[in-house]
Design a protein around this motif. Structure first.
Motif, PDB file in Angstrom:
ATOM      1  N   ILE A 132      -6.756   2.841   8.475  1.00 48.35           N
ATOM      2  CA  ILE A 132      -5.395   2.318   8.553  1.00 48.35           C
ATOM      3  C   ILE A 132      -4.823   2.009   7.172  1.00 48.35           C
ATOM      4  N   MET A 133      -5.656   2.118   6.135  1.00 51.04           N
ATOM      5  CA  MET A 133      -5.154   1.913   4.785  1.00 51.04           C
ATOM      6  C   MET A 133      -5.196   3.221   4.030  1.00 51.04           C
ATOM      7  N   GLU A 173       2.452  -9.459  -7.448  1.00 55.44           N
ATOM      8  CA  GLU A 173       3.374  -8.331  -7.429  1.00 55.44           C
ATOM      9  C   GLU A 173       3.764  -7.988  -5.994  1.00 55.44           C
ATOM     10  N   ALA A 174       4.879  -7.321  -5.846  1.00 62.19           N
ATOM     11  CA  ALA A 174       5.375  -6.940  -4.525  1.00 62.19           C
ATOM     12  C   ALA A 174       4.762  -5.606  -4.126  1.00 62.19           C
ATOM     13  N   TYR A 175       3.758  -5.653  -3.270  1.00 69.16           N
ATOM     14  CA  TYR A 175       3.125  -4.419  -2.799  1.00 69.16           C
ATOM     15  C   TYR A 175       3.992  -3.717  -1.758  1.00 69.16           C
ATOM     16  N   THR A 176       4.729  -4.500  -0.991  1.00 72.45           N
ATOM     17  CA  THR A 176       5.657  -3.976   0.014  1.00 72.45           C
ATOM     18  C   THR A 176       6.892  -4.877   0.008  1.00 72.45           C
ATOM     19  N   PRO A 177       7.934  -4.513   0.752  1.00 73.62           N
ATOM     20  CA  PRO A 177       9.105  -5.403   0.839  1.00 73.62           C
ATOM     21  C   PRO A 177       8.784  -6.752   1.489  1.00 73.62           C
ATOM     22  N   TYR A 178       7.626  -6.856   2.161  1.00 73.57           N
ATOM     23  CA  TYR A 178       7.273  -8.077   2.878  1.00 73.57           C
ATOM     24  C   TYR A 178       6.310  -8.975   2.091  1.00 73.57           C
ATOM     25  N   THR A 179       5.905  -8.549   0.913  1.00 71.29           N
ATOM     26  CA  THR A 179       4.967  -9.334   0.120  1.00 71.29           C
ATOM     27  C   THR A 179       5.592 -10.649  -0.322  1.00 71.29           C
ATOM     28  N   ILE A 180       4.874 -11.739  -0.123  1.00 72.26           N
ATOM     29  CA  ILE A 180       5.326 -13.036  -0.617  1.00 72.26           C
ATOM     30  C   ILE A 180       4.991 -13.109  -2.105  1.00 72.26           C
ATOM     31  N   GLU A 206       0.108  -3.658   2.477  1.00 72.98           N
ATOM     32  CA  GLU A 206       0.427  -2.250   2.685  1.00 72.98           C
ATOM     33  C   GLU A 206       1.254  -2.102   3.951  1.00 72.98           C
ATOM     34  N   ARG A 207       2.244  -1.232   3.911  1.00 70.32           N
ATOM     35  CA  ARG A 207       3.082  -1.004   5.083  1.00 70.32           C
ATOM     36  C   ARG A 207       2.231  -0.532   6.245  1.00 70.32           C
ATOM     37  N   GLY A 208       2.454  -1.135   7.403  1.00 72.42           N
ATOM     38  CA  GLY A 208       1.720  -0.748   8.601  1.00 72.42           C
ATOM     39  C   GLY A 208       0.423  -1.494   8.816  1.00 72.42           C
ATOM     40  N   LEU A 209      -0.045  -2.245   7.816  1.00 74.87           N
ATOM     41  CA  LEU A 209      -1.329  -2.947   7.923  1.00 74.87           C
ATOM     42  C   LEU A 209      -1.106  -4.399   8.329  1.00 74.87           C
ATOM     43  N   ARG A 210      -1.707  -4.779   9.446  1.00 70.11           N
ATOM     44  CA  ARG A 210      -1.610  -6.144   9.958  1.00 70.11           C
ATOM     45  C   ARG A 210      -3.036  -6.649  10.192  1.00 70.11           C
ATOM     46  N   SER A 211      -3.334  -7.865   9.735  1.00 70.18           N
ATOM     47  CA  SER A 211      -4.709  -8.369   9.892  1.00 70.18           C
ATOM     48  C   SER A 211      -4.707  -9.861  10.178  1.00 70.18           C
TER      49      SER A 211
END
Length: 264
Positions: A132-133, A173-180, A206-211
């Motif tokens: 998934i990554m 750093e901002a890995y995705t638009p959702y990175t805090i 990473e986009r699409g990765l939820r944990s």
């Protein structure tokens, strides 16, 4: 994270062995991105002079940790002894792995275990289900602790001053638009995750990765590691993770902590 040479203030400690630190800096310079290095490469990456890097590489070669082929140096399998020595001392990993495998097969998702090291997590157990990554993970892989559920689940067990110290030294750093990326928000999230007893990271690394992760505690209530389940965001919602994954992870963590063998 790129390794560096000994810190300028290391000399303040009279017990500090700067030669050993330089040797470890060269060893840690090798990796997936640099499986082989020339003398110049090693000196540059480890922040050492060419003369020092040469002495370090010659010593490591004679000890059997490095092999030379022409101008290139690379690690030998003997370096695995260093990692295995650590893993054999972390008996919670051996106890967790069979349960993690069973859980991964039951849910069809990847299950991992890690320890916290500075501002990174290091994978010490890994049961992959589906890829998934974009980057394959394995035992020994490192990821930024503040942007992973495994990291946040452990960071909350540090006192506030130590969390801030690590935050200020971490590359944010901002890995995705959702990175805090706001430090206060990251601090608050780590503290909130400690309060609720688990951490969910949703497409921040990473986009699409939820944990989702829970801490593994020793008998004094301190975190010695963490275990998680990862899934693609199209397969599992955050609510489903809380309802379906969280009870299973907590059950495993509790069984590990209550096992008769001491956790070291």
């Amino acid at each position: 994270m790129m390794p560096s040479g000994p810190r300028p203030d290391d000399g303040h400690d009279k017990e500090f062995m700067i030669t050993l630190a330089k040797g470890l800096a060269v060893l840690s310079a090798f990796g997936k991105q640099r499986p082989a290095m020339t003398l110049s490469d090693a000196a540059a990456v480890a922040n050492l002079s060419r003369a020092t890097a040469r002495r370090v590489l010659r010593t490591l070669t004679q000890l059997g940790y490095v092999v030379q082929d022409g101008r290139a140096f690379s690690l030998t399998p003997r370096v695995l002894e260093l990692g295995f020595a650590y893993l054999t001392g972390q008996d919670w990993i051996d106890r967790a792995l069979p349960m993690m495998k069973e859980l991964s097969e039951q849910l069809g998702e990847s299950c991992s275990g890690s320890i916290l090291q500075g501002v990174e997590i290091v994978y010490v157990a890994r049961v992959p289900a589906r890829r998934i990554m974009s980057t394959a993970l394995a035992v020994g892989s490192r990821l930024p602790a503040f942007h992973t559920s495994l990291g946040r689940a452990q960071l909350g067990y540090l006192d506030g001053a130590e969390i801030w110290r690590r935050l200020r030294s971490a590359p944010i750093e901002a890995y995705t638009p959702y990175t805090i990326t706001d430090m206060q928000a990251l601090f608050d999230r780590v503290r909130a995750d400690r309060e609720q007893g688990f951490s969910i990271v949703d497409e921040e690394l990473e986009r699409g990765l939820r944990s989702i992760a829970v801490p593994v505690l020793d008998r004094t209530g301190q975190a010695v590691g963490a275990i998680n389940l990862s899934a693609h965001s199209t397969r599992t919602t955050r609510n489903e993770m809380r309802e379906k994954f969280l009870p299973e992870l907590k059950a495993i963590a509790q069984r590990i902590s209550q096992a008769p063998q001491p956790i070291s």
